[in-house]
Design an enzyme around this catalytic site. Sequence first.
Site, PDB file in Angstrom:
ATOM      1  N   GLN A  15      -0.384 -13.416   5.795  1.00  0.00           N
ATOM      2  CA  GLN A  15      -1.440 -12.616   6.419  1.00  0.00           C
ATOM      3  C   GLN A  15      -2.807 -13.281   6.303  1.00  0.00           C
ATOM      4  O   GLN A  15      -3.202 -13.753   5.231  1.00  0.00           O
ATOM      5  CB  GLN A  15      -1.485 -11.226   5.787  1.00  0.00           C
ATOM      6  N   GLU A  21      -6.534 -12.307   6.384  1.00  0.00           N
ATOM      7  CA  GLU A  21      -7.259 -11.043   6.222  1.00  0.00           C
ATOM      8  C   GLU A  21      -8.693 -11.212   5.739  1.00  0.00           C
ATOM      9  O   GLU A  21      -9.365 -10.218   5.474  1.00  0.00           O
ATOM     10  CB  GLU A  21      -6.495 -10.140   5.243  1.00  0.00           C
ATOM     11  N   HIS A  34       0.809  -1.219   0.000  1.00  0.00           N
ATOM     12  CA  HIS A  34       0.000   0.000   0.000  1.00  0.00           C
ATOM     13  C   HIS A  34       0.842   1.269   0.000  1.00  0.00           C
ATOM     14  O   HIS A  34       0.288   2.373  -0.046  1.00  0.00           O
ATOM     15  CB  HIS A  34      -0.933   0.007   1.209  1.00  0.00           C
ATOM     16  N   ALA A  61      -7.817  -4.489   9.797  1.00  0.00           N
ATOM     17  CA  ALA A  61      -8.705  -3.685   8.955  1.00  0.00           C
ATOM     18  C   ALA A  61      -9.375  -4.547   7.892  1.00  0.00           C
ATOM     19  O   ALA A  61     -10.600  -4.534   7.720  1.00  0.00           O
ATOM     20  CB  ALA A  61      -7.932  -2.536   8.322  1.00  0.00           C
ATOM     21  N   ASP A  62      -8.566  -5.318   7.164  1.00  0.00           N
ATOM     22  CA  ASP A  62      -9.135  -6.142   6.099  1.00  0.00           C
ATOM     23  C   ASP A  62     -10.016  -7.254   6.648  1.00  0.00           C
ATOM     24  O   ASP A  62     -11.066  -7.558   6.071  1.00  0.00           O
ATOM     25  CB  ASP A  62      -8.012  -6.742   5.250  1.00  0.00           C
TER      26      ASP A  62
END
Length: 271
Positions: free
Chosen positions: A163, A165, A62, A190-191
């Site tokens: 990860q 997510e 990101h 967050a995801d």
Amino acid sequence: MARHAFGMTDADEPTDSEQATDFQQRLRDREPVVGHWLSIAHPAVAEVCARDADFAVVDTEHAPTGLDAVANAARAVEAAGEAVPLARVADDDPVRIKRVLDTGVAGVVVPMVDSAEQAREAVAAARYPPEGVRGIAGSRANDYGRDLAAQVDGDADPVVVVQVETSEAVADAAEIAAVSGVDALLVGPADLSGSLGIFGEYDADAFREAVEAVLDAAHESDVPVGTLATSDEDVRRWADYGYDYQIVGVDAGYLAQGAERARRAYEDATR
């Protein structure tokens, strides 16, 4: 061998490779290692953050971070002390993983791993043949070819953190954690909360149940699970959740919080 002024070396000081291996073992032993997230990737920022950490993650998913910036951030983290540099790649593409590892980071964080098959592919991308598919070439990772044979034939493999997510990853967490070569899981809060339809609601029962499911599943294989905090409140919350390790903040967040705090202090003083 660590190098000092005038070309002198200190045989008692661990090499970058030894530090990386030690960190990998500490991670696997589920020691409470602490890290920082680097979204700016300027070497000065990386060096400042790494002085108070066991590891630092350079983000390329990101953040607008190129390979040159990753390499310079890795140099800065290594220069800061005992922290090791990792990099988050944009996805599980083996070319991306190969190129990031060639910068000399100790390992990769791979986002959005939803299945054991994806985890196996990520591990294979990080390893040389015959165990993996990583291309062989001289790079900063092997002292520009000087240590290439030792790196290819050695026992030390890059750190691989995958990860969790999505709800799909939660459901397959036990199988993901059981993949040989996966050193740790990292929950993206967050995801994951977004995938559950409760973005940012970290105290919601559904979110907590998902995290607890991941922790229980991973711990069956004795694999640690960590997460990312962006505030002191998050650090305390995640500790209460029972995570094994934490990335305790983001470099850009530290700057923003410091700037806001300084402005508030000025406004309070001049009222």
